[in-house]
Motif scaffolding. Structure first.
Motif, PDB file in Angstrom:
ATOM      1  N   ASP A   2       0.806  -1.225   0.000  1.00 47.68           N
ATOM      2  CA  ASP A   2       0.000   0.000   0.000  1.00 47.68           C
ATOM      3  C   ASP A   2       0.845   1.284   0.000  1.00 47.68           C
ATOM      4  O   ASP A   2       0.301   2.384  -0.051  1.00 47.68           O
ATOM      5  N   GLU A   3       2.170   1.165   0.011  1.00 45.40           N
ATOM      6  CA  GLU A   3       3.031   2.344  -0.057  1.00 45.40           C
ATOM      7  C   GLU A   3       3.108   2.916  -1.465  1.00 45.40           C
ATOM      8  O   GLU A   3       3.660   3.991  -1.673  1.00 45.40           O
ATOM      9  N   GLY A   4       2.582   2.197  -2.441  1.00 40.80           N
ATOM     10  CA  GLY A   4       2.461   2.722  -3.794  1.00 40.80           C
ATOM     11  C   GLY A   4       3.737   2.689  -4.608  1.00 40.80           C
ATOM     12  O   GLY A   4       4.764   2.155  -4.192  1.00 40.80           O
ATOM     13  N   LEU A   5       3.646   3.304  -5.783  1.00 38.07           N
ATOM     14  CA  LEU A   5       4.734   3.283  -6.749  1.00 38.07           C
ATOM     15  C   LEU A   5       5.962   4.046  -6.258  1.00 38.07           C
ATOM     16  O   LEU A   5       7.087   3.688  -6.604  1.00 38.07           O
ATOM     17  N   GLY A   6       5.760   5.099  -5.455  1.00 44.37           N
ATOM     18  CA  GLY A   6       6.892   5.880  -4.942  1.00 44.37           C
ATOM     19  C   GLY A   6       7.902   5.040  -4.181  1.00 44.37           C
ATOM     20  O   GLY A   6       9.100   5.284  -4.230  1.00 44.37           O
ATOM     21  N   GLU A   7       7.454   4.054  -3.462  1.00 46.63           N
ATOM     22  CA  GLU A   7       8.327   3.116  -2.737  1.00 46.63           C
ATOM     23  C   GLU A   7       8.357   1.755  -3.432  1.00 46.63           C
ATOM     24  O   GLU A   7       8.723   0.748  -2.830  1.00 46.63           O
ATOM     25  N   PHE A   8       7.976   1.750  -4.710  1.00 46.92           N
ATOM     26  CA  PHE A   8       7.898   0.537  -5.533  1.00 46.92           C
ATOM     27  C   PHE A   8       7.163  -0.583  -4.809  1.00 46.92           C
ATOM     28  O   PHE A   8       7.604  -1.713  -4.704  1.00 46.92           O
ATOM     29  N   PHE A   9       6.000  -0.205  -4.276  1.00 50.59           N
ATOM     30  CA  PHE A   9       5.086  -1.132  -3.596  1.00 50.59           C
ATOM     31  C   PHE A   9       5.763  -1.902  -2.456  1.00 50.59           C
ATOM     32  O   PHE A   9       5.518  -3.077  -2.237  1.00 50.59           O
ATOM     33  N   GLY A  10       6.638  -1.196  -1.721  1.00 53.95           N
ATOM     34  CA  GLY A  10       7.286  -1.773  -0.554  1.00 53.95           C
ATOM     35  C   GLY A  10       8.631  -2.411  -0.817  1.00 53.95           C
ATOM     36  O   GLY A  10       9.368  -2.735   0.110  1.00 53.95           O
ATOM     37  N   MET A  11       9.006  -2.568  -2.075  1.00 52.68           N
ATOM     38  CA  MET A  11      10.264  -3.258  -2.375  1.00 52.68           C
ATOM     39  C   MET A  11      11.493  -2.364  -2.235  1.00 52.68           C
ATOM     40  O   MET A  11      12.610  -2.867  -2.215  1.00 52.68           O
ATOM     41  N   ASP A  12      11.303  -1.042  -2.129  1.00 49.50           N
ATOM     42  CA  ASP A  12      12.448  -0.161  -1.899  1.00 49.50           C
ATOM     43  C   ASP A  12      12.952  -0.259  -0.469  1.00 49.50           C
ATOM     44  O   ASP A  12      14.060   0.166  -0.167  1.00 49.50           O
ATOM     45  N   GLN A  13      12.157  -0.809   0.405  1.00 50.35           N
ATOM     46  CA  GLN A  13      12.553  -0.912   1.803  1.00 50.35           C
ATOM     47  C   GLN A  13      13.068  -2.317   2.083  1.00 50.35           C
ATOM     48  O   GLN A  13      12.384  -3.180   2.605  1.00 50.35           O
ATOM     49  N   PHE A  14      14.302  -2.515   1.712  1.00 47.91           N
ATOM     50  CA  PHE A  14      14.972  -3.803   1.838  1.00 47.91           C
ATOM     51  C   PHE A  14      15.079  -4.217   3.307  1.00 47.91           C
ATOM     52  O   PHE A  14      15.386  -3.392   4.159  1.00 47.91           O
ATOM     53  N   ALA A  15      14.846  -5.451   3.620  1.00 42.65           N
ATOM     54  CA  ALA A  15      14.895  -5.915   5.004  1.00 42.65           C
ATOM     55  C   ALA A  15      15.953  -6.985   5.245  1.00 42.65           C
ATOM     56  O   ALA A  15      16.711  -6.893   6.178  1.00 42.65           O
ATOM     57  N   ASP A  16      16.029  -8.007   4.405  1.00 43.25           N
ATOM     58  CA  ASP A  16      16.934  -9.118   4.693  1.00 43.25           C
ATOM     59  C   ASP A  16      17.351  -9.806   3.399  1.00 43.25           C
ATOM     60  O   ASP A  16      16.659  -9.726   2.384  1.00 43.25           O
ATOM     61  N   ILE A  17      18.475 -10.481   3.465  1.00 44.89           N
ATOM     62  CA  ILE A  17      18.963 -11.288   2.343  1.00 44.89           C
ATOM     63  C   ILE A  17      19.377 -12.648   2.894  1.00 44.89           C
ATOM     64  O   ILE A  17      19.888 -12.751   4.014  1.00 44.89           O
ATOM     65  N   HIS A  18      19.121 -13.690   2.125  1.00 44.58           N
ATOM     66  CA  HIS A  18      19.477 -15.046   2.537  1.00 44.58           C
ATOM     67  C   HIS A  18      20.225 -15.713   1.386  1.00 44.58           C
ATOM     68  O   HIS A  18      19.735 -15.756   0.258  1.00 44.58           O
ATOM     69  N   LEU A  19      21.416 -16.215   1.671  1.00 44.63           N
ATOM     70  CA  LEU A  19      22.225 -16.939   0.698  1.00 44.63           C
ATOM     71  C   LEU A  19      22.142 -18.421   1.034  1.00 44.63           C
ATOM     72  O   LEU A  19      22.232 -18.796   2.206  1.00 44.63           O
ATOM     73  N   GLU A  20      21.982 -19.263   0.017  1.00 47.58           N
ATOM     74  CA  GLU A  20      21.830 -20.699   0.278  1.00 47.58           C
ATOM     75  C   GLU A  20      22.568 -21.503  -0.773  1.00 47.58           C
ATOM     76  O   GLU A  20      22.552 -21.169  -1.962  1.00 47.58           O
ATOM     77  N   LEU A  21      23.202 -22.562  -0.336  1.00 45.02           N
ATOM     78  CA  LEU A  21      23.864 -23.513  -1.207  1.00 45.02           C
ATOM     79  C   LEU A  21      23.221 -24.874  -0.942  1.00 45.02           C
ATOM     80  O   LEU A  21      23.241 -25.365   0.184  1.00 45.02           O
ATOM     81  N   ALA A  22      22.612 -25.452  -1.978  1.00 44.03           N
ATOM     82  CA  ALA A  22      21.931 -26.747  -1.842  1.00 44.03           C
ATOM     83  C   ALA A  22      22.592 -27.760  -2.773  1.00 44.03           C
ATOM     84  O   ALA A  22      23.063 -27.406  -3.864  1.00 44.03           O
ATOM     85  N   TYR A  23      22.596 -29.035  -2.355  1.00 48.23           N
ATOM     86  CA  TYR A  23      23.270 -30.088  -3.117  1.00 48.23           C
ATOM     87  C   TYR A  23      22.439 -31.363  -3.092  1.00 48.23           C
ATOM     88  O   TYR A  23      21.889 -31.735  -2.054  1.00 48.23           O
TER      89      TYR A  23
END
Length: 155
Positions: A73-94
């Motif tokens: 609901d933050e709209g296009l100005g905040e790219f619908f919430g995606m401009d507010q980065f929160a976390d990143i997860h790196l994963e290696l699966a085998y």
């Protein structure tokens, strides 16, 4: 001359007869071998969870996942919430086998390390068993101390 032509005719007859038998043997198939449903999902993960799909034996996959703090609901100005980065997860699966996968990962928030295994119990068959079932187990370790701001981010 007549003997040679008879010999060649007999040899040709034997070769053609045995070729037909070999073709029949190669064309036959085992009715007891099940035909499995493939690609119930296109990947082994669904958003932050696991699907019933597995990595093939000796397959290695590196993924980068991210979560956003904002809301749609933050709209296009905040790219619908995606401009507010929160976390990143790196994963290696085998894929240890076609039925057993293992994975290790790390998240930025909380400096969280995780490991898991996924085992395929059953697989859906065409005209046979109607379900694919898997078992997933894992462990997570948080290496950073808790803070009030991180608790707000994770809620």
């Amino acid at each position: 001359m007549h003997v040679v032509s008879r010999f060649l005719g007999s040899l040709l007859f034997i070769l053609l007869s045995s070729a037909g038998l070999i073709a029949q043997e190669q064309d036959s198939f085992d009715l007891s071998a099940p035909e499995y449903v493939s690609e119930t999902f296109k990947t082994y993960r669904i958003v932050n969870g696991h699907s019933v799909e597995m990595l093939r034996k000796k397959a290695l996959m590196f993924t980068i996942g991210h979560r956003f703090l904002g809301t749609v609901d933050e709209g296009l100005g905040e790219f619908f919430g995606m401009d507010q980065f929160a976390d990143i997860h790196l994963e290696l699966a085998y894929g240890l086998t076609d039925r057993l996968n293992v994975g290790l990962g790390r998240s930025r928030v909380g400096k969280i390390y995780n490991g898991y295994f996924k085992y395929r119990l059953t697989r859906q068959e065409l005209g046979g068993f109607p379900l694919s079932l898997g078992l997933v187990g894992g462990a997570t370790v948080r290496t950073a101390p808790w803070s009030d701001t991180e608790a707000d981010v994770l809620e």
